[in-house]
Design an enzyme around this catalytic site. Structure first.
Site, short mmCIF file in Angstrom:
data_model
loop_
_atom_site.label_atom_id
_atom_site.label_comp_id
_atom_site.label_asym_id
_atom_site.label_seq_id
_atom_site.Cartn_x
_atom_site.Cartn_y
_atom_site.Cartn_z
N LYS A 1 16.07 -9.57 -14.30
CA LYS A 1 14.82 -10.50 -13.94
C LYS A 1 14.70 -11.64 -14.80
O LYS A 1 14.51 -11.42 -16.13
CB LYS A 1 13.79 -9.78 -13.36
CG LYS A 1 12.53 -10.66 -12.81
CD LYS A 1 11.29 -9.93 -12.51
CE LYS A 1 10.45 -10.84 -11.89
NZ LYS A 1 8.99 -10.01 -11.49
N SER B 1 7.71 -10.26 -6.70
CA SER B 1 8.36 -11.28 -7.24
C SER B 1 9.78 -11.09 -7.71
O SER B 1 10.65 -11.75 -7.87
CB SER B 1 7.58 -11.95 -8.39
OG SER B 1 7.46 -11.00 -9.39
N SER C 1 5.24 -6.34 -7.38
CA SER C 1 6.54 -7.08 -7.72
C SER C 1 7.82 -6.15 -7.97
O SER C 1 8.78 -6.96 -7.86
CB SER C 1 6.34 -7.84 -8.76
OG SER C 1 5.40 -9.02 -8.39
#
Lengths: 102, 466
Positions: free
Chosen positions: B79, B154, B178
């Site tokens: 990420k 996210s 997330s």
């Protein structure tokens, strides 16, 4: 979200923007005024729990860790070159900052 | 089938047995990325040149027979809020569009030390402010199961990359949902350990009091492997636990699993509650005791988390002054601005007690509420998300969208608890996820039960057709 009861004024929004150092234009300020008022309305329902929480301590650190300090020994950090490499402006090995006095 | 379809454990075995080389494995992942990522947009940046070089080094190590590194030659997608030296790290925000981190996140160092090869960086909501990837400044990611749908967020890029078999595994971060929510929407395993179990050093902060890194994988066994590698004290993150007392594991016949009725809501999309309860039946058949119980309405956690998170966001993002790194503050997007503004308002003179302090007291209430539950049961089972993946565009102009869709994961995040998402069914071709939540430091127990479930179901084997 239903019509909000909380009404932030445009002045309040612009004041918060100044505190947050965010460049808001009039349009954005107007839009944020509505959105922030609606969100504040939403979070205000936490007050419904006041009777249940009034004698409770706040939880700031959820695993209960306190005063986690390391020994006060200096050790190497970033080099000057590494520290400066992402700066938009540098001069003679220093960061260039906006002037503080007008 | 390409090598990119493999789990970590399968790929490691293949490498050790020399069924294929690290380069073959890596090339299959990049080939898949080239084939499908123009549709999915899971990746923001690729690390191809360095990765191939690293694969060559792995070959040399494999030839010497020294294979003690648990992830030797295994490709990983990271990420884009984890600092990676040599790879731009943007947190999907224009303000960091050219940011070259001078140091690696601890998570990145641990993966590299274990021998993993970084494929590239994955898309996310900008600064993790969202649950859809729609707030990314670089365009949203699409759900591999249906390209008209969102992947969740996210960590949506990481979840989609795993679901589309573009990588062997990925890492993400969770502040409240997330990891678990995009894992649910993309039909993969997503594991958020206890707060403080995995170091946050080098992770671009969202809300520091709940931020928790964790793996997104194709199987529970893989999640366990990565979790064990990443967990542990880090002197660079004072909130990491030194020697936490691990929760005792038990045999499934001794396990009591709670069904908190407030998490099975009437407004939840039809079919989801039923699928999770059907999974509870499977666990019951395996010997677990299923106990219905009552918890605080998760709706309170939405407000509580909103106050805490926005306040911490405003404080964390104050450091973006455009002087030492990054662009100027006019580069924050609308959602970033909304969050900074609300946080600044609630922390400003006269409002601190009414908002932040009150919210932290409610947090104590939530913690106590869970602690009461742990007297009755060992773990909790509930849907991860009240819906399956939503259509692209669903979040536009919705100031509280993420919080409402994350309702079922927010209480456990606020309380710092570990939780895992597991695929448990499909509705109209879109995955349904369920979560197992446990007390702090009960990761081993959660993973044990998750593995039992996975061993007795086939949902995790279904793959998105692209």
């Amino acid at each position: 979200m239903s019509k909000s009861i909380t009404k932030l004024s445009k002045e309040e929004v612009m004041h918060v923007a100044k505190l947050a150092n965010l460049p808001l234009n009039e349009n954005e300020g107007e839009k944020l005024k509505e959105q922030l008022s609606a969100t504040i309305d939403y979070i205000n329902h936490l007050a419904e729990l006041d009777n249940k929480v009034k004698s409770l301590p706040p939880t700031y650190q959820v695993t209960g860790k306190e005063n986690a300090l390391r020994d006060d020994i200096t050790r190497p950090g970033l080099t000057r070159e590494e520290a400066l490499k992402n700066a938009r402006r540098s001069y003679n090995g220093f960061f260039v900052v906006p002037s503080v006095w007008d | 089938m390409g090598l990119n379809d493999l789990t970590i454990i399968e790929a490691s075995e293949g490498l050790k047995k020399k069924n294929f080389s690290a380069r073959d494995l890596l090339e299959d992942c990049y080939r898949r990325i080239e084939q499908v990522d123009n549709k999915i947009h899971a990746f923001l940046a690729l690390n191809k040149e360095l990765a191939l070089q690293q694969a060559g080094e792995v070959e040399k190590i494999l030839n010497t027979g020294q294979t003690e590194k648990p992830l030797l030659g295994i490709p990983v997608a990271i990420k884009d809020n984890f600092n990676t030296v040599g790879l731009t790290t943007t947190a999907s925000s224009n303000i960091l569009i050219n940011y070259q981190p001078p140091y690696n996140a601890t998570v990145v160092n641990k993966l590299r030390d274990a021998g993993a090869i970084i494929l590239g960086k994955t898309n996310m909501d900008a600064f993790a402010h969202g649950s859809s990837t729609e707030t990314s400044d670089f365009g949203s990611t699409k759900n591999p199961w249906n390209l008209n749908y969102l992947p969740g967020g996210s960590s949506g890029g990481s979840a989609a990359a795993v679901a589309a078999n573009e990588t062997i595994f990925a890492v993400g971060s969770e502040t409240a949902g997330s990891i678990r929510q995009p894992a649910a929407w993309c039909g993969v395993v997503g594991f958020k350990p206890t707060y403080g179990r995995i170091s946050r050093f080098g992770l671009i902060a969202m809300a520091s009091s709940t931020d928790s890194p964790g793996p997104l994988t194709k199987s529970v066994a893989d999640a366990k492997l990565i979790y064990k590698i990443l967990a542990g004290f880090d002197e660079n993150d004072a909130t990491t636990a030194v020697n936490p007392v691990n929760y005792k594991t038990k045999n499934i016949r001794e396990l009591k699993i709670g069904i908190p009725k407030e998490y099975y809501r009437s407004e939840t999309q039809k079919g989801i509650n039923e699928m999770v309860l059907a999974s509870a039946k499977i666990l019951e058949k395996l010997g677990a005791r299923i106990i219905e119980l009552s918890l605080l309405d998760p709706e309170y956690a939405i407000s509580d988390y909103t106050v805490v998170q926005r306040a911490e966001v405003s404080s964390n993002l104050a450091r973006f002054d455009g002087i030492r790194f990054g662009g100027t503050r006019d580069n924050f997007n609308e959602e970033n601005m909304r969050r900074i503004m609300l946080g600044t308002y609630t922390l400003s003179a006269g409002y601190y007690d009414a908002y932040y302090k009150r919210a932290q007291k409610v947090r104590t209430l939530i913690v106590n509420n869970f602690n009461r539950a742990w007297k009755e049961v060992d773990l909790l089972l509930a849907p991860t998300s009240p819906t399956v993946a939503q259509k692209i565009g669903a979040t536009k102009g919705q100031a509280m969208y993420g919080e409402i869709s994350d309702m079922l994961v927010e209480p456990s995040s606020i309380a710092g608890l570990p939780g895992i998402n597991l695929p448990c069914g499909f509705i109209e071709g879109l995955p349904v996820g369920m979560q197992i939540i446990g007390p702090q430091w009960s990761e081993d127990l959660i993973l044990y039960l998750a593995e039992k479930y996975e061993d007795n179901t086939e949902w995790h084997r279904r793959k998105a057709l692209l």
